[in-house]
Design an enzyme around this catalytic site. Structure first.
Site, short mmCIF file in Angstrom:
data_model
loop_
_atom_site.label_atom_id
_atom_site.label_comp_id
_atom_site.label_asym_id
_atom_site.label_seq_id
_atom_site.Cartn_x
_atom_site.Cartn_y
_atom_site.Cartn_z
N TRP A 40 -7.72 4.69 12.14
CA TRP A 40 -8.41 4.12 13.03
C TRP A 40 -8.96 3.13 13.76
O TRP A 40 -9.08 2.27 14.34
CB TRP A 40 -8.66 4.95 13.48
CG TRP A 40 -7.59 6.23 14.37
CD1 TRP A 40 -6.90 6.05 13.16
CD2 TRP A 40 -8.40 7.51 15.00
NE1 TRP A 40 -6.18 7.71 14.47
CE2 TRP A 40 -6.75 8.23 14.76
CE3 TRP A 40 -9.31 8.19 15.49
CZ2 TRP A 40 -6.60 9.36 15.42
CZ3 TRP A 40 -9.11 8.62 16.38
CH2 TRP A 40 -8.19 9.86 16.32
N HIS A 124 -12.14 -0.66 1.69
CA HIS A 124 -11.15 -1.12 2.65
C HIS A 124 -11.24 -2.92 2.96
O HIS A 124 -12.34 -3.62 1.91
CB HIS A 124 -11.44 -0.63 3.65
CG HIS A 124 -10.12 -1.36 4.95
ND1 HIS A 124 -10.08 -1.62 5.05
CD2 HIS A 124 -8.45 -0.74 5.53
CE1 HIS A 124 -8.51 -2.70 6.52
NE2 HIS A 124 -8.31 -1.50 5.97
N GLU A 196 -3.20 -1.75 -0.72
CA GLU A 196 -2.67 -3.06 0.74
C GLU A 196 -3.49 -4.41 0.59
O GLU A 196 -4.03 -4.99 -0.07
CB GLU A 196 -4.18 -2.49 1.16
CG GLU A 196 -3.89 -1.05 1.66
CD GLU A 196 -4.64 -0.51 3.11
OE1 GLU A 196 -4.40 0.05 3.60
OE2 GLU A 196 -5.70 -0.84 3.29
N GLY A 202 -2.90 -5.41 9.03
CA GLY A 202 -2.80 -6.40 10.59
C GLY A 202 -2.35 -7.74 10.94
O GLY A 202 -2.53 -8.42 12.34
N SER A 242 1.09 -2.96 7.86
CA SER A 242 2.17 -3.19 8.70
C SER A 242 3.06 -2.49 8.05
O SER A 242 4.02 -2.67 8.82
CB SER A 242 2.41 -4.53 9.01
OG SER A 242 1.25 -5.82 9.23
N GLY A 263 -2.47 1.78 9.99
CA GLY A 263 -4.21 1.10 10.41
C GLY A 263 -3.11 0.98 11.81
O GLY A 263 -3.36 2.55 13.02
N GLY A 264 -2.89 -0.17 12.18
CA GLY A 264 -2.35 0.11 14.15
C GLY A 264 -0.87 0.79 14.16
O GLY A 264 -1.84 1.49 15.70
C1 PEP Z 1 -4.81 -1.07 7.30
O1 PEP Z 1 -5.96 -0.61 8.42
O2 PEP Z 1 -6.08 -0.11 6.08
C2 PEP Z 1 -3.76 -1.33 7.35
C3 PEP Z 1 -3.47 -0.98 6.54
O3 PEP Z 1 -3.35 -1.45 8.89
P1 PEP Z 1 -2.32 -2.58 9.39
O4 PEP Z 1 -1.01 -1.01 9.28
O5 PEP Z 1 -2.44 -2.69 11.59
O6 PEP Z 1 -2.13 -3.46 8.77
#
Ligand code: PEP
Length: 280
Positions: A40, A124, A196, A202, A242, A263-264
């Site tokens: 979050w 992260h 990641e 994001g 994403s 994330g989002g």
């Molecule tokens: C994250 O914050 O670990 C992430 C993957 O963000 P998002 O899904 O928004 O890219």
């Protein structure tokens, strides 16, 4: 970068344990249990956290994967209360390596343990980029989290420049090796690794399913080198960056992608639940 993963060519997945088995309907099934975790970030007040989890609960009640929500520290009590009686796990988004002391603004792994938090996200890219986390501090946080009995979601991933220079494999392998320094085979069972790519977080720019799988496989290969193939085969390696309701199924269908760090989309219960539903 065709040569980046040359060591893995023709060797995706372990020689000892196929990640897929024959299944009459689909032709295959994914053998490792998927873990879908929401990050979050710095969003939601405690009341909003309760509301979001209450909305999520019926949507993921029949999930065949593990579901985790990674919430801000101040939301932990509300989240732990809201998930009671469900299988949803709760994660913190960081922890300090000391048990207590003069570290203003920090929260220790021991404190998370005392609250009965099950998971902690460590390393992260936002912690690494904006708050000075390094491979060495990530290793110390991992050690403290394991000592406190927590399950770690360890984040690794390359910057866009590193991918463009063809060093993704080296970067991710190094981050993994340093973070796991001193981690025993037994402790590895409480490690989840989230690949990641920083350029995908994001940004709405998702890695292709092939790119995601290549690096997740490379991480597993690195684990096999550090431990054994038997150990490496059991580790959940997630993709994050994403991931959303529209692209999750393709990413999760890859043999070495065992889940997602979201994330989002984790802030929208319907979207998060759709990702959870795709993890089967
Ligand atoms: C994250 O914050 O670990 C992430 C993957 O963000 P998002 O899904 O928004 O890219």
């Amino acid at each position: 970068q065709p040569d980046l993963f040359s060591t893995l060519k023709g060797n995706l997945g372990s020689p000892y344990f196929a990640p897929f088995q024959n299944d009459k309907e689909k032709g295959w099934i994914h053998m490792r249990k998927y873990v879908i975790a929401g990050n979050w970030k710095m969003n939601k007040t405690p009341d909003e956290a309760t509301a979001l989890i209450n909305e999520l609960k019926p949507l993921v009640a029949g999930a065949s994967c593990d579901v985790v929500v990674g919430v801000p520290f101040v939301d932990l009590p509300a989240a732990l209360e809201a998930v009671k009686g469900t299988a949803i796990g709760v994660a913190a988004q960081n922890c300090h390596w000391e048990k207590s002391g003069a570290f203003t603004g920090e929260v220790s792994a021991e404190m998370l343990k005392a609250m009965k938090v099950g998971y902690v996200i460590i390393g992260h890219s936002e912690r690494r980029t904006y708050f000075g986390d390094t491979d060495v501090t990530v290793q110390k946080r991992v050690r403290a989290a394991l000592d406190a009995g927590l399950t770690v979601i360890l984040c690794v991933g390359e910057y866009l420049e590193q991918r463009e220079q063809g060093v993704t494999g080296e970067v991710v392998a190094m981050q993994t090796k340093i973070a796991l320094g001193g981690v025993t085979e037994e402790e590895l069972k409480r490690i989840i690794i989230a690949y990641e790519p920083v350029w995908a977080i994001g940004t709405g720019r998702t890695a292709t399913a092939q790119q995601a799988n290549e690096v997740c496989a490379l991480i597993r290969n690195t684990l096999a080198g550090l431990y054994s193939w038997t150990c490496a085969d059991d580790v959940v390696v997630q993709y994050g960056g994403s991931m959303n309701a529209g692209n999750a199924a393709e990413l999760l269908a890859q043999p070495d992608v065992d889940g997602g760090l979201i994330g989002g989309a984790s802030l929208k219960p319907q979207d998060f639940a759709a990702i959870v539903a795709a993890a089967k």
